[in-house]
Design an enzyme around this catalytic site. Structure first.
Site: not given
Ligand code: NAD
Length: 265
Positions: A147, A160
């Site tokens: 991130s 985080y």
């Molecule tokens: P999201 O909530 O849309 O998706 C998260 C996914 O992880 C889902 O499929 C959920 O079922 C799965 N998940 C959650 N807990 C779990 C567990 N204990 N075991 C297995 N699966 C699990 O989130 P996102 O925004 O797509 O985030 C995905 C990644 O990207 C994360 O690591 C997040 O930190 C990172 N990220 C997101 C952003 C953003 O702005 N959305 C920015 C930077 C980084």
């Protein structure tokens, strides 16, 4: 079904791919011909139709493993099951992640432990279990979804930020341990992406400030992301496809920002 697809006959395991960024990356790799092991939570019926939709649309094998990324024994089972059912793991995309927003002195201990387990330790467990197979076959791509918070901090996101900085560190160590092989390990550092994880923060801001959802989104972007636009799962998918390609063979141990300028400031 074109044989010219560069990732045909490759197998990708994408953690947390039932939603958001992970699903965007799974789609992009499937579109290049890779078979996919999905992982993540969701209603069984919704997951089953996602599996059917992806395999039909992209003409690849698609399976789902429901391992909870906070549980090392379930992670071990997911790696073994991917290798036995799909034959191998060429691309390991460590993407599963959760968020909790709170000041450090009131941060719930259970949320801290869950964030460290899911956002950081899970990548250690998948990597240690998948690497022997990659070494045996002499090829691998490990892509850790960190991130902007793996590079810089924000208040009220201590767990985080700690986990994502840790993930960037893990990326560099693994890249060095594999430096003389055809196995690479890199991190992608997205800025704001409008997924369920961020929508929760938009909703919280709209509620607290009694503003509309659209205004809350604009404020969130204005605070951090100079482009004023969200990064998309599709754009991140294309970056993952590149990092998995032959052209990226000498990209090793980087933390590659795709953040609308967030960390350039
Ligand atoms: P999201 O909530 O849309 O998706 C998260 C996914 O992880 C889902 O499929 C959920 O079922 C799965 N998940 C959650 N807990 C779990 C567990 N204990 N075991 C297995 N699966 C699990 O989130 P996102 O925004 O797509 O985030 C995905 C990644 O990207 C994360 O690591 C997040 O930190 C990172 N990220 C997101 C952003 C953003 O702005 N959305 C920015 C930077 C980084």
């Amino acid at each position: 079904m074109s044989e010219s697809k560069p990732h045909r006959s490759k197998v990708a395991l994408v953690t947390g791919s039932t939603s958001g960024i992970g699903l965007g990356i799974a789609r992009a790799l499937a579109d290049q011909g890779a078979d996919i092991m999905l992982n993540g939570f969701g209603e069984p019926a919704a997951i089953s139709s996602l599996v059917t939709e992806l395999s039909t649309r992209y003409g690849v094998r698609v399976l789902h493993h429901g391992a909870d990324m906070s549980k090392p024994s379930e992670i071990e089972d997911m790696i073994r099951s991917t290798e036995s059912k799909l034959g191998r793991i060429d691309f390991l995309i460590n993407n599963a992640g959760i968020q909790h927003v709170s000041a450090v002195e009131t941060f719930p201990v259970e949320r801290w432990d869950a964030i460290i387990a899911i956002n950081l330790s899970s990548a250690f467990h998948t990597t240690r279990c998948a690497l022997p197979g990659m070494r045996k076959r002499g090829f691998g791509r490990i892509v850790n979804i960190a991130s902007a918070h793996g590079l810089v901090a924000s208040a009220n996101k201590s767990a985080y930020v700690a986990a994502k900085h840790g993930l960037v560190g893990l990326t560099k160590s693994v890249a060095l341990e594999c430096a003389t092989t055809a196995i690479t390990c890199n991190a992608i550092c997205p800025g704001w992406v409008l997924t369920p994880l961020v929508q929760k923060q938009v909703d919280a801001r709209a509620g607290e400030k009694k503003i509309s959802n659209e205004d809350a989104k604009r404020e969130l972007l204005a605070e951090k992301q100079p482009s004023g636009e969200f990064v998309t799962p599709e754009q991140l998918g294309q970056l993952a496809v590149f990092l998995c390609s032959e052209a990226a063979a000498q990209v090793r141990g980087v933390a590659w920002a795709m953040d609308g300028g967030w960390t350039a400031q």
